[in-house]
Design a protein around this motif. Structure first.
Motif, short mmCIF file in Angstrom:
data_model
loop_
_atom_site.label_atom_id
_atom_site.label_comp_id
_atom_site.label_asym_id
_atom_site.label_seq_id
_atom_site.Cartn_x
_atom_site.Cartn_y
_atom_site.Cartn_z
N ASP A 78 0.86 -1.19 0.00
CA ASP A 78 0.00 0.00 0.00
C ASP A 78 0.88 1.23 0.00
O ASP A 78 1.70 1.39 0.91
CB ASP A 78 -0.91 -0.01 1.23
CG ASP A 78 -1.89 1.16 1.27
OD1 ASP A 78 -2.68 1.24 2.23
OD2 ASP A 78 -1.88 2.00 0.35
N VAL A 105 -1.62 -12.83 11.15
CA VAL A 105 -2.18 -12.53 12.47
C VAL A 105 -1.17 -12.95 13.51
O VAL A 105 -0.59 -14.03 13.41
CB VAL A 105 -3.52 -13.27 12.67
CG1 VAL A 105 -4.06 -13.09 14.08
CG2 VAL A 105 -4.53 -12.82 11.64
N PRO A 106 -0.87 -12.09 14.49
CA PRO A 106 -1.70 -11.02 15.02
C PRO A 106 -1.46 -9.62 14.45
O PRO A 106 -2.14 -8.70 14.87
CB PRO A 106 -1.36 -11.04 16.51
CG PRO A 106 0.06 -11.45 16.56
CD PRO A 106 0.23 -12.43 15.44
N TYR A 107 -0.57 -9.45 13.52
CA TYR A 107 -0.31 -8.14 12.90
C TYR A 107 0.11 -7.06 13.89
O TYR A 107 -0.03 -5.88 13.60
CB TYR A 107 -1.56 -7.60 12.17
CG TYR A 107 -2.15 -8.53 11.14
CD1 TYR A 107 -3.44 -9.00 11.28
CD2 TYR A 107 -1.44 -8.90 10.01
CE1 TYR A 107 -4.01 -9.84 10.34
CE2 TYR A 107 -1.99 -9.73 9.06
CZ TYR A 107 -3.28 -10.20 9.23
OH TYR A 107 -3.83 -11.02 8.30
N GLU A 108 0.60 -7.42 15.04
CA GLU A 108 1.01 -6.43 16.03
C GLU A 108 2.23 -5.68 15.52
O GLU A 108 3.21 -6.28 15.12
CB GLU A 108 1.29 -7.09 17.37
CG GLU A 108 0.06 -7.72 18.00
CD GLU A 108 0.38 -8.56 19.21
OE1 GLU A 108 1.56 -8.85 19.43
OE2 GLU A 108 -0.57 -8.91 19.95
N GLN A 109 2.14 -4.36 15.56
CA GLN A 109 3.22 -3.54 15.05
C GLN A 109 4.13 -3.08 16.18
O GLN A 109 3.66 -2.73 17.25
CB GLN A 109 2.67 -2.30 14.34
CG GLN A 109 2.01 -2.59 13.03
CD GLN A 109 1.80 -1.34 12.21
OE1 GLN A 109 2.39 -0.30 12.44
NE2 GLN A 109 0.92 -1.46 11.23
N TYR A 110 5.40 -3.04 15.88
CA TYR A 110 6.39 -2.54 16.82
C TYR A 110 7.14 -1.39 16.14
O TYR A 110 7.60 -1.54 15.01
CB TYR A 110 7.34 -3.66 17.24
CG TYR A 110 6.60 -4.76 17.97
CD1 TYR A 110 6.03 -5.82 17.28
CD2 TYR A 110 6.42 -4.69 19.34
CE1 TYR A 110 5.31 -6.79 17.94
CE2 TYR A 110 5.70 -5.67 20.02
CZ TYR A 110 5.14 -6.71 19.30
OH TYR A 110 4.43 -7.68 19.96
N PHE A 111 7.21 -0.29 16.86
CA PHE A 111 7.74 0.94 16.28
C PHE A 111 9.18 1.19 16.67
O PHE A 111 9.62 0.85 17.77
CB PHE A 111 6.90 2.14 16.75
CG PHE A 111 5.57 2.24 16.07
CD1 PHE A 111 4.50 1.50 16.50
CD2 PHE A 111 5.41 3.08 14.98
CE1 PHE A 111 3.26 1.59 15.87
CE2 PHE A 111 4.18 3.19 14.35
CZ PHE A 111 3.12 2.44 14.79
N GLY A 112 9.90 1.82 15.77
CA GLY A 112 11.21 2.35 16.09
C GLY A 112 11.09 3.69 16.79
O GLY A 112 9.97 4.18 17.00
#
Lengths: 110, 114
Positions: free
Chosen positions: B56, B99-106
């Protein structure tokens, strides 16, 4: 209509009270729902995820999901001043797009 | 487990200059996201990669922004030329493809365009 909507706040609660944060979403095909906490000047950090209707509890946090009404909420029990932050709701839509709300600013008053 | 790495942490440039940001995701995370977060707003997705393919990029201003993830691991986001309204924090996040598509940010890169 925004894809993910949150009241921007600020929501002010006294220390020890329950803070209730709400989020609505527009895509009925949405499948995964998340709450992130973001302290000022920091990156968002994941605090809760929920995938099925009902409640999910983790310590002082409870996430609630109602797919029929298209809302997800986060309850914070025994609120502490350290909980003061912006809480972001995020949704994975039916087309696997990850959409964030604009966040609700929570202030816990000592 | 190492988290998402980003550099630089801060950047100040003049308008019309170019700038590049780098991100290295969590090991094993096939999906990588770049977000723009303007003060007081939620993160806005600029581009999403799965491995080295674009999933996307509908909100990426393609006349000035570009991104690549050549080997399916680290990624760069470039702005050329920068405008004043590009002043924001640029966040990189990663997740598993399923799944679970959990995002972890920098930690993000704070860009100031003067």
């Amino acid at each position: 209509q925004k894809e993910v909507e949150q009241n921007s706040g600020p929501l002010s609660v006294p220390e020890g009270a329950i803070a209730s944060l709400n989020c609505t979403y527009s895509d009925r095909g949405s499948q995964s729902f998340f709450w992130y906490r973001q302290y000022s000047g920091k990156s968002p950090e994941l605090i809760m995820s929920i995938y099925s209707n009902g409640d999910k509890e983790d310590g002082r946090f409870t996430a609630q999901l109602n797919k029929a009404s298209q809302y997800v909420s986060l309850l914070i029990r025994d609120s502490q001043p350290s909980d003061s932050a912006t809480y972001l709701c995020a949704v994975v839509t039916g087309t696997y797009k990850y959409i964030f709300g604009t966040g609700t600013r929570l202030k816990v008053l000592a | 487990e190492a988290g998402v790495a980003q550099s630089p942490r801060y950047k100040i440039i003049e308008k019309r200059q170019s700038v590049a940001f780098w991100c290295n995701p969590i090991s094993g995370h096939a999906t990588l996201y770049w977000y723009q977060q303007i003060l007081g707003q939620g993160p806005k997705l600029l581009i999403q990669f799965q491995n080295n393919g674009v999933v996307d990029d509908s909100q990426l201003p393609k006349d000035r922004f570009s991104a690549e993830r050549l080997k399916g691991v680290d990624s760069t986001l470039k702005i050329q030329p920068a405008k004043l309204e590009d002043s924001a924090v640029y966040l990189c996040a990663s997740s598993l493809v399923r799944v679970p598509y959990e995002q972890y940010f920098g930690p993000g890169t704070r860009l100031t365009v003067t």
